[in-house]
Design a protein around this motif. Structure first.
Motif, short mmCIF file in Angstrom:
data_model
loop_
_atom_site.label_atom_id
_atom_site.label_comp_id
_atom_site.label_asym_id
_atom_site.label_seq_id
_atom_site.Cartn_x
_atom_site.Cartn_y
_atom_site.Cartn_z
N PRO A 98 -2.62 14.95 -6.36
CA PRO A 98 -2.27 15.67 -5.11
C PRO A 98 -2.68 14.51 -3.88
CG PRO A 98 -3.20 17.08 -6.65
CD PRO A 98 -3.56 15.45 -7.13
N VAL A 99 -1.83 14.74 -2.62
CA VAL A 99 -2.20 13.95 -1.68
C VAL A 99 -3.57 14.12 -1.20
CG1 VAL A 99 -1.69 13.51 0.75
CG2 VAL A 99 0.26 13.91 -0.77
N GLU A 100 -3.83 15.52 -1.27
CA GLU A 100 -5.15 15.58 -0.67
C GLU A 100 -6.39 15.14 -1.52
OE1 GLU A 100 -3.71 19.55 -2.78
OE2 GLU A 100 -3.15 17.84 -1.28
N SER A 101 -6.06 14.62 -2.72
CA SER A 101 -7.17 13.80 -3.53
C SER A 101 -7.28 12.47 -2.95
CB SER A 101 -6.76 13.63 -4.91
OG SER A 101 -6.71 15.05 -5.49
N PHE A 102 -6.51 11.85 -2.27
CA PHE A 102 -6.88 10.57 -1.54
C PHE A 102 -6.44 10.36 -0.34
CE2 PHE A 102 -2.59 10.61 -3.45
CZ PHE A 102 -1.67 10.29 -2.18
N VAL A 103 -6.26 11.58 0.72
CA VAL A 103 -6.22 11.33 2.39
C VAL A 103 -6.92 12.72 2.74
CG1 VAL A 103 -4.47 11.98 4.02
CG2 VAL A 103 -3.92 10.58 1.88
N ARG A 143 0.89 -1.60 -0.08
CA ARG A 143 0.16 0.01 -0.07
C ARG A 143 0.76 1.34 -0.02
NH1 ARG A 143 -4.18 1.85 4.68
NH2 ARG A 143 -2.62 1.04 6.07
N PHE A 144 1.95 1.26 0.63
CA PHE A 144 2.77 2.23 0.86
C PHE A 144 3.31 2.63 -0.50
CE2 PHE A 144 6.65 4.79 1.58
CZ PHE A 144 6.22 5.70 2.65
N GLU A 145 3.80 1.83 -1.25
CA GLU A 145 4.26 2.25 -2.58
C GLU A 145 3.41 2.36 -3.40
OE1 GLU A 145 7.06 -0.57 -5.83
OE2 GLU A 145 6.65 -1.37 -3.84
N VAL A 146 2.36 1.78 -3.54
CA VAL A 146 1.05 2.17 -4.61
C VAL A 146 0.85 3.44 -4.28
CG1 VAL A 146 -1.47 1.61 -4.86
CG2 VAL A 146 0.19 -0.22 -4.67
N ASP A 190 3.26 5.98 -5.64
CA ASP A 190 3.09 6.00 -7.06
C ASP A 190 1.93 7.01 -7.38
OD1 ASP A 190 3.91 4.39 -9.43
OD2 ASP A 190 1.72 5.06 -9.81
N TRP A 191 0.94 7.02 -6.78
CA TRP A 191 -0.04 7.99 -6.87
C TRP A 191 0.19 9.49 -6.99
CZ3 TRP A 191 -4.40 5.76 -3.03
CH2 TRP A 191 -4.88 4.63 -3.47
N HIS A 192 1.06 9.79 -6.07
CA HIS A 192 1.20 11.07 -5.78
C HIS A 192 2.76 11.58 -6.55
CE1 HIS A 192 2.09 14.86 -3.82
NE2 HIS A 192 3.12 14.60 -3.33
N GLU A 193 3.69 10.56 -6.68
CA GLU A 193 5.21 11.03 -7.21
C GLU A 193 5.08 10.73 -8.54
OE1 GLU A 193 8.10 9.01 -5.09
OE2 GLU A 193 7.87 10.28 -3.16
N LYS A 194 4.45 9.55 -9.24
CA LYS A 194 4.40 9.25 -10.50
C LYS A 194 3.32 9.59 -11.31
CE LYS A 194 7.94 5.58 -9.87
NZ LYS A 194 8.12 4.12 -9.96
N GLN A 195 2.31 9.71 -10.71
CA GLN A 195 0.77 9.78 -11.28
C GLN A 195 0.47 11.39 -11.01
OE1 GLN A 195 -2.28 7.02 -11.03
NE2 GLN A 195 -0.81 5.43 -10.40
N ALA A 196 1.25 12.04 -10.43
CA ALA A 196 1.05 13.32 -9.97
C ALA A 196 -0.42 13.88 -9.42
CB ALA A 196 1.26 14.42 -11.20
#
Length: 331
Positions: A280-285, A266-269, A272-278
Motif C-alpha cells: 500500500p502507498v501509505e506503507s512508504f509515503v 526512483r519513480f519506477e522502483v 513497483d512496490w505498489h503495483e507489483k509487490q502490492a
C-alpha cells in the motif's frame, strides 16, 4: 577454580559497565560520517526537516549508583535503536524490482577510490527527499542510511556523505547552490535528486532537464566526479500530475544517457512496490501524499547502496561497465 569465578564475574561486569558508558558518550564514527550542509533560506513546494536533536555529553566520573543508572539507560537505548532499525524491514521486506528496470550503472571514480583504500566523499544533493522530511529522525533519512550501509560493507574505508538537501527546491534553486555546496567540496560522487518540485510547480520538464544537463557538465568539467540522478518519487501528489511526471522521468533518463552518468529510477522502483509487490502507498509515503516515511527512505537507500556496492564489485573483477550501460540486476 571456585576462587577464580568471583574475579571473572567482577571483571566481566566492570567491562560491561565501561562499554555501556562509552555508548552514551557522543562519538564520531571512525570510517564513515554524514555531514549536513548549510541550508538555503528559500523554500517553496515542501518544507525542510526539523533540525537534529542535540547530543548530551556524559561526564567521565560518576558515583557507583549513578553509573548503574547510566548503564541501564545505555542498554535500554541500544535495545530501542536496534529494535527500530530491525522493525523497518521486518514489517515489509525491501525487494528489488523484478524484470529489466534501469539502474544507475557503473561508478568507476568512486569504485576505484574504494578499491584503492582512498577516502571517498559523497554529496547527496536535492530537496526535501534528500533532507529527510517525513523521517522520524535524522538517522532515518536516506543519506544517513546510505552512509551506514557503506560503512558496514567497507569497514576500513573513510567515507563521508554530505547531506545537501533543501526542502522546496528544484533545478533553478539548486543551480545557485551547485558551485558552493557541490563543486567546491570536490566530491567523488554526486547523487542529484531532482524533478519532483518542478512537477508540483508546473515547471516545464524540458527547462528542468536542460538545467540539470548544464549542472552535470559543470560537475564533470570540475573534476570528473561520478554522478547519479534520482528522478521523482512515485506518490499521490506526483502521480496526480501524470503527464508532467512522465515527461520529467523520461527527460532525466535521456540526460543521464547523453552525459554518460548513472540514474536511479526512483519513480519506477516505488511504482513497483505498489503495483507489483502490492505494498500500500501509505506503507512508504506519509500522510501528506508526497514524502517518504522511514521504510521508504530505508528501502530507497538500501537499493541505491546495493548499486554502489555492485559497481565496486565490478571494478574488483575487472569488469568496468560503462556508466551508460544500465542493466538492472535483481538481488
Amino acid at each position: 577454580m571456585s576462587s577464580l569465578r568471583p574475579f571473572c564475574l567482577t571483571a566481566w561486569l566492570a567491562a560491561f559497565a565501561a562499554a555501556a558508558l562509552l555508548m552514551l558518550a557522543p562519538q564520531v564514527p571512525a570510517y564513515a560520517q554524514t555531514a549536513q550542509a548549510s541550508p538555503a533560506p528559500t523554500q517553496t513546494a515542501d518544507p525542510a526537516p526539523a533540525s537534529s536533536p542535540s547530543q548530551t555529553t556524559v561526564a567521565a566520573t560518576h558515583p557507583p549508583a549513578e553509573q548503574r543508572g547510566l548503564t541501564t539507560r545505555a542498554i535500554d537505548k541500544v535495545k530501542q535503536v536496534a529494535k527500530s532499525a530491525g522493525d523497518i524491514f521486518s514489517r515489509v521486506p525491501c525487494l528489488s524490482p523484478k524484470g529489466g528496470a534501469k539502474a544507475m550503472g557503473s561508478l568507476p571514480h568512486v569504485a576505484n577510490k574504494l578499491v584503492a583504500g582512498q577516502p571517498v566523499l559523497i554529496v547527496a544533493f536535492g530537496s526535501s527527499s534528500t533532507a529527510g522530511y517525513g523521517a522520524s529522525s535524522p538517522d532515518f533519512n536516506y543519506p544517513n542510511r546510505l552512509a551506514a550501509q557503506l560503512r558496514r560493507q567497507y569497514p576500513t574505508a573513510s567515507i563521508t556523505v554530505i547531506n545537501a538537501g533543501v526542502g522546496g527546491e528544484d533545478a533553478p534553486e539548486m543551480m545557485k547552490r551547485l558551485q558552493n555546496e557541490v563543486i567546491d567540496v570536490h566530491p567523488d560522487l554526486v547523487i542529484w535528486q531532482v524533478g519532483t518540485n518542478a512537477v508540483l510547480r508546473n515547471l516545464d520538464p524540458g527547462d528542468t532537464a536542460k538545467m540539470v544537463e548544464d549542472g552535470i557538465s559543470r560537475i564533470q568539467a570540475a573534476g570528473g566526479a561520478d554522478v547519479v540522478l534520482v528522478d521523482p518519487q512515485y506518490s499521490p501528489q506526483v502521480t496526480q500530475r501524470a503527464e508532467s511526471a512522465s515527461k520529467m522521468v523520461k527527460l532525466l533518463g535521456k540526460v543521464a544517457e547523453l552525459r554518460h552518468v548513472g540514474i536511479f529510477p526512483r519513480f519506477e522502483v516505488m511504482r513497483d512496490w505498489h503495483e507489483k509487490q502490492a505494498i500500500p502507498v501509505e506503507s512508504f509515503v506519509i500522510a501528506d501524499g508526497l514524502h517518504m516515511n522511514d521504510w521508504g527512505y530505508a528501502c530507497f537507500a538500501q537499493l541505491l547502496g546495493d548499486d554502489i556496492i555492485r559497481s565496486v564489485g565490478q571494478i574488483k573483477l575487472g569488469v568496468n561497465v560503462p556508466a551508460d550501460v544500465r542493466t538492472y540486476r535483481p538481488m
